[in-house]
Structure formats: structure tokens, C-alpha cells
Design a protein around this motif. Structure first.
Motif, PDB file in Angstrom:
ATOM      1  N   UNK A 163       0.830  -1.215   0.000  1.00 13.53           N
ATOM      2  CA  UNK A 163       0.000   0.000   0.000  1.00 13.53           C
ATOM      3  C   UNK A 163       0.860   1.259   0.000  1.00 13.53           C
ATOM      4  N   UNK A 164       0.521   2.222  -0.849  1.00  8.40           N
ATOM      5  CA  UNK A 164       1.206   3.507  -0.866  1.00  8.40           C
ATOM      6  C   UNK A 164       0.498   4.435   0.107  1.00  8.40           C
ATOM      7  N   UNK A 165       1.220   4.861   1.123  1.00  7.62           N
ATOM      8  CA  UNK A 165       0.623   5.592   2.234  1.00  7.62           C
ATOM      9  C   UNK A 165      -0.183   6.806   1.771  1.00  7.62           C
ATOM     10  N   UNK A 166       0.374   7.593   0.854  1.00 10.05           N
ATOM     11  CA  UNK A 166      -0.305   8.812   0.413  1.00 10.05           C
ATOM     12  C   UNK A 166      -1.613   8.483  -0.289  1.00 10.05           C
ATOM     13  N   UNK A 167      -1.602   7.446  -1.136  1.00  2.00           N
ATOM     14  CA  UNK A 167      -2.800   7.067  -1.880  1.00  2.00           C
ATOM     15  C   UNK A 167      -3.878   6.528  -0.935  1.00  2.00           C
ATOM     16  N   UNK A 168      -3.448   5.723   0.040  1.00  2.00           N
ATOM     17  CA  UNK A 168      -4.404   5.163   1.003  1.00  2.00           C
ATOM     18  C   UNK A 168      -5.018   6.281   1.848  1.00  2.00           C
ATOM     19  N   UNK A 169      -4.183   7.193   2.320  1.00  2.00           N
ATOM     20  CA  UNK A 169      -4.690   8.311   3.118  1.00  2.00           C
ATOM     21  C   UNK A 169      -5.673   9.161   2.327  1.00  2.00           C
ATOM     22  N   UNK A 178     -10.864  10.197   8.047  1.00  2.00           N
ATOM     23  CA  UNK A 178      -9.470  10.501   8.385  1.00  2.00           C
ATOM     24  C   UNK A 178      -9.189  10.337   9.879  1.00  2.00           C
ATOM     25  N   UNK A 179     -10.203  10.601  10.722  1.00  2.00           N
ATOM     26  CA  UNK A 179      -9.997  10.502  12.173  1.00  2.00           C
ATOM     27  C   UNK A 179     -10.380   9.138  12.726  1.00  2.00           C
ATOM     28  N   UNK A 210     -17.813   1.719  14.840  1.00  2.00           N
ATOM     29  CA  UNK A 210     -18.324   2.639  13.820  1.00  2.00           C
ATOM     30  C   UNK A 210     -19.819   2.449  13.610  1.00  2.00           C
ATOM     31  N   UNK A 211     -20.465   3.498  13.126  1.00  2.00           N
ATOM     32  CA  UNK A 211     -21.870   3.395  12.736  1.00  2.00           C
ATOM     33  C   UNK A 211     -21.978   2.617  11.432  1.00  2.00           C
ATOM     34  N   UNK A 212     -23.204   2.248  11.055  1.00  2.00           N
ATOM     35  CA  UNK A 212     -23.410   1.536   9.798  1.00  2.00           C
ATOM     36  C   UNK A 212     -22.935   2.333   8.594  1.00  2.00           C
TER      37      UNK A 212
END
Length: 268
Positions: free
Chosen positions: A127-133, A142-143, A152-154
Motif C-alpha cells: 500500500x502507498x501511504x499517500x494514496x491510502x490516506x 481521516x480521524x 463505527x456506525x453503519x
């Protein structure tokens, strides 16, 4: 797995005379798909609708290489699926297809980040960190990178599933009732994300749904009845889709079905 060059280069999905028959004996056979021919262009959003038993799920499964048609051919991203062995089909699905399901299908022990990057790891790609982010930020999580699905909610879980489908930059994303388990507001948010992926990211999406509001986010709606494409709407409104669905029962017979163009409909 290069395959033969497609005679329809703008079509990312192409079905030609696809039939899918279930049942062993001749007297107990059911044609889930009955001679479907259709081309779906790159960078478009297609919804597939029809009454229960019309062939919607079979259409998706055959188009995505999850099930083999009894006859006819399926091309995906220029590759004819017919001669591929199971291992080759699995590789093609990993590299060129994204999936979004009603039940999210996330791994509960993995974080958001690990769920999103799982298809890359399964395909042996780092995985490329920038692309995944970027993908995680695009779906508004993001958070939540370190959160697990149970926290997480549905709607947030479905956003993770969308990010997971987008991260491999697939040729096409198939959605099977992706908003079926969500409330109206959350469903609208998810559909807006899918619409943006098409409009701004050039993604191709094929979505099976029973919801006219969900279908109204698509560029085109295909209507199935008795295993055949019997009608379509371009740039539909929810009211138009609902009205067409109301009359769909009458189109289940060949004589009442609007005439299809030779070779199936294609996008503009």
C-alpha cells in the motif's frame, strides 16, 4: 491474462447473449438470465433494478466473474472471462474489480486502515501511504483510521467498504444493495460518495438496488424482468424509476417488452 483486444474499447463491461440456467432436469430449469446483451461504458454509474427473481443478482454475479454463464460471453476491462481458470478469475477480480455489499463484509478484528488496505495486501501489492490516506480522507474517515468496525456506525462501515473498493483503482466497482442496511440520510451520503467517485474520479460503478431514490443517483437504470433487460432510463428521477417499476410486471412477457436495440444498449 491479456486476452483478445475488445471490439468495444470504451466498454468496461460487456455481456453478449448471456444465459444462465439453474436446475438439473430439463423440466425444472429456470433461466435466471435469458440472452442478455449490454455494454457499460467507463466512467459511468449504472443501476440495475427489477422485481424479485428478475435476475438482478445473477446479472451482477456473471458480470463480475463470480458465476459463469451457461452460454454467451462476458468481457471485463477487455478480457474475455470464458477461458479463464478459477485462479485467473480470482486474480482478475482482485486487480480490476471492487465490491460493495449490503452487509459491509469488513473484518471485525482489523482497523479501518487495515480493512481498506486488505485487497492490496492480498494481491501482493504494498500500500502507498499517500494514496491510502487520500482514499480514507475522501470517504470522510481521516480521524477513524485506527478504529475497528464495531466502533463505527453503519454508515461509517459502508464508507470503509467504499474506500476498500476504491483503493485498488479497479476498472469497475459492483455494488449489491450497498444502501440496503442504511437509514435514508446515511444512504444519501453514501450514494453521493459513489456519484463523486464517478464524476470526479472517473470510476465505473454497477449497482443492484430495489430503491428508486438510490437508482436516481445513476446515469442509467436498467430494468430486468424474467431474466431480460426490458427497459432503461437515462438520467432518471426517483419518480420516473418508481413509475417504471410499477409497470414492470407487464413487461415480463416478450410481446409487451419495449424493443431492445440490437446488441443491447450502450451508454452515450
Amino acid at each position: 491474462m491479456n486476452g483478445t483486444p475488445s471490439p468495444h474499447p470504451q466498454e468496461v463491461v460487456r455481456l453478449d447473449s448471456v444465459r444462465k440456467i439453474y436446475g438439473g432436469s430439463r423440466h425444472h430449469q429456470v433461466a435466471a438470465l435469458d440472452g442478455v446483451s449490454i455494454g457499460l461504458h467507463r466512467g459511468t454509474f449504472t443501476a440495475v433494478m427489477g422485481p424479485s427473481g428478475s435476475g438482478k443478482s445473477t446479472f451482477l454475479h456473471c458480470a463480475a466473474g463470480l458465476d459463469r454463464p451457461t452460454s454467451g460471453s462476458v468481457q471485463l476491462d477487455g478480457v474475455d472471462l470464458s477461458p479463464l481458470k478459477e485462479r485467473e478469475l480470482t486474480q482478475l477480480r482482485r486487480e480490476r474489480i471492487g465490491f460493495i455489499f449490503q452487509a459491509f463484509n469488513l473484518l471485525p478484528a482489523l482497523s479501518v486502515l487495515d480493512n481498506v488496505t486488505l485487497p492490496l495486501r492480498l494481491a501482493g501489492r504494498r500500500p502507498k501511504k499517500a494514496a491510502v490516506n487520500e482514499v480514507i480522507e475522501r470517504v470522510g474517515l481521516a480521524d477513524k483510521r485506527g478504529s475497528r468496525p464495531g466502533e463505527l456506525s453503519g454508515g461509517q462501515q459502508q464508507r470503509v467498504a467504499i474506500a476498500r473498493a476504491l483503493v485498488t483503482q479497479p476498472a469497475v466497482i459492483f455494488g449489491d444493495e450497498p444502501t440496503g442496511a442504511l437509514d435514508t440520510y446515511t444512504a444519501r451520503e453514501v450514494l453521493t460518495l459513489l456519484r463523486e467517485a464517478v464524476q470526479w474520479g472517473g470510476q465505473t460503478i454497477v449497482m443492484v438496488t430495489h430503491d428508486p431514490v438510490a437508482a436516481s443517483h445513476a446515469d442509467r437504470v436498467l430494468f430486468l424482468a424474467d431474466g431480460r433487460i426490458v427497459s432503461h432510463l437515462d438520467r432518471p428521477t426517483a419518480d420516473q424509476v418508481a413509475e417504471r417499476m410499477t409497470h414492470l410486471g407487464a413487461w415480463g412477457t416478450e410481446s409487451a417488452a419495449p424493443a431492445a436495440q440490437p446488441g443491447g444498449w450502450t451508454h452515450r
